[in-house]
Design a protein around this motif. Sequence first.
Motif, PDB file in Angstrom:
ATOM      1  N   MET A  76       0.812  -1.191   0.000  1.00 55.62           N
ATOM      2  CA  MET A  76       0.000   0.000   0.000  1.00 55.62           C
ATOM      3  C   MET A  76       0.857   1.256   0.000  1.00 55.62           C
ATOM      4  O   MET A  76       0.374   2.323  -0.273  1.00 55.62           O
TER       5      MET A  76
ATOM      6  N   ALA B 105       1.594   9.363  -3.904  1.00 52.50           N
ATOM      7  CA  ALA B 105       0.224   9.757  -4.252  1.00 52.50           C
ATOM      8  C   ALA B 105       0.048   9.859  -5.758  1.00 52.50           C
ATOM      9  O   ALA B 105      -1.016   9.563  -6.286  1.00 52.50           O
TER      10      ALA B 105
ATOM     11  N   MET C 214      -0.910   6.412  -7.120  1.00 54.69           N
ATOM     12  CA  MET C 214      -2.078   5.721  -6.580  1.00 54.69           C
ATOM     13  C   MET C 214      -3.222   5.795  -7.576  1.00 54.69           C
ATOM     14  O   MET C 214      -3.381   6.795  -8.264  1.00 54.69           O
TER      15      MET C 214
ATOM     16  N   GLN D 295      -6.141  10.187  -4.536  1.00 58.13           N
ATOM     17  CA  GLN D 295      -6.115   9.538  -3.227  1.00 58.13           C
ATOM     18  C   GLN D 295      -4.733   9.693  -2.602  1.00 58.13           C
ATOM     19  O   GLN D 295      -3.735   9.777  -3.312  1.00 58.13           O
TER      20      GLN D 295
ATOM     21  N   GLY E 268      -2.324   8.010   0.740  1.00 61.65           N
ATOM     22  CA  GLY E 268      -2.232   6.883   1.661  1.00 61.65           C
ATOM     23  C   GLY E 268      -1.202   7.161   2.736  1.00 61.65           C
ATOM     24  O   GLY E 268      -0.888   8.305   3.027  1.00 61.65           O
TER      25      GLY E 268
ATOM     26  N   VAL F  11      -6.554   4.904   3.363  1.00 64.82           N
ATOM     27  CA  VAL F  11      -6.363   5.654   2.128  1.00 64.82           C
ATOM     28  C   VAL F  11      -7.558   6.591   2.038  1.00 64.82           C
ATOM     29  O   VAL F  11      -8.696   6.176   2.267  1.00 64.82           O
TER      30      VAL F  11
ATOM     31  N   THR G 204     -12.909   7.283   2.530  1.00 62.76           N
ATOM     32  CA  THR G 204     -11.770   6.730   3.242  1.00 62.76           C
ATOM     33  C   THR G 204     -11.943   5.222   3.342  1.00 62.76           C
ATOM     34  O   THR G 204     -13.003   4.738   3.725  1.00 62.76           O
TER      35      THR G 204
END
Length: 81
Positions: free
Chosen positions: A1, A5, A8, A18, A20, A50, A58
Amino acid sequence: MSQPASTMPPCENCGGQQVGNLEVTSQQAVGIHPIGRNLWSRPLSPLAAVACLNCGLTKLFAADLEALRKETQKNPQDFTW
């Protein structure tokens, strides 16, 4: 993960950007617990998140999948529907 950004995927709700590398925090131990387990005990896994910068959607994820997998193998009866 963990990814920048800029790499993503877009939000599945609105197509927005998004971000994270977020964690859920609280004064108590917040995380994943089987329903039958004492909620004041240490969680099996903390939660990672995220979030969409456009709509605020979220998503929560188990941060420690290995611990969750081990516990489900050890006590499968605690994880049934």
